[in-house]
Design a protein around this motif. Structure first.
Motif: not given
Length: 206
Positions: A74-76, A118-124
């Motif tokens: 979903d996120i990717l 993916y043009d996504k900002y994520v917190e890991q």
């Protein structure tokens, strides 16, 4: 079934059959069965992993994906039926942080990163599970919040550039006073007073 009869004895009964009879007679509690509770805990863990809104990705020391939940797709922005297990994690994202976690054996603090493909900002967050030879990555989608922040930052920069251009006109005598109005004055009033002495006054929007 016979396969379920482990006869481990941790409940105090010699066999699982004796324990089952005791439960039926009300003489024992099913929660005294360690394998049962372990299986129940594993079932609960599976439900949590499957239904978490955050991506959960487990990788072994060969950097192969051992587990990935539905939220990862979903996120990717990948199809729900995407198969992750067995693939190299580098097929999806940079594997540097996984390698670092295996080398150090330590957990990492939440870090923000941009997944360009993916043009996504994520917190890991990376968690080292040495007992199972895994590194687990918990990943939260912060794309909307981060893009909003960057948009506001861009708007702020553009507004400051406009103020500086007007300040030059004031120095040249083309303007008598420089007044700033709008949301910028409400959000950054102190900064404007300190860093832009050319501004003669500020007006809010309310």
């Amino acid at each position: 079934s016979p396969a379920d009869e482990l006869n481990c004895g941790t409940c105090g009964y010699s066999t699982c059959r004796e324990k089952a009879i005791a439960i039926f007679q009300g003489k024992a509690d099913i929660t005294m069965c360690l394998p049962y509770m372990k299986k129940r805990a594993e079932s609960l863990s599976d439900k949590i992993i499957s239904n978490s809104p955050n991506a959960i990705l487990a990788v072994d020391s060969a950097l192969r994906i051992k587990l990935a939940n539905r939220a990862l797709a979903d996120i990717l922005g990948l199809p729900e039926d995407t198969v992750f297990t067995g693939r190299q994690v580098s097929d999806l994202m940079d594997d540097f942080e996984f390698i670092t976690a295996f080398s150090s054996g330590e957990h990492t603090k939440a870090r923000k990163t941009y997944l360009e493909q993916y043009d996504k900002y994520v917190e890991q967050v990376f968690i080292s599970d040495e007992s199972n030879n895994l590194v687990i990555c918990l990943m939260k989608d912060i794309t909307q919040a981060e893009k909003t922040r960057l948009s506001l930052q861009k708007t702020k920069s553009e507004a400051i550039e406009n103020i500086l251009e007007l300040a030059q006109l004031k120095e040249q005598g083309q303007l008598k006073k420089l007044l700033v109005t709008g949301c910028l004055t409400q959000r950054y009033a102190d900064e404007i007073r300190t860093e832009l002495p050319e501004v003669d006054g500020m007006l809010g929007t309310g």
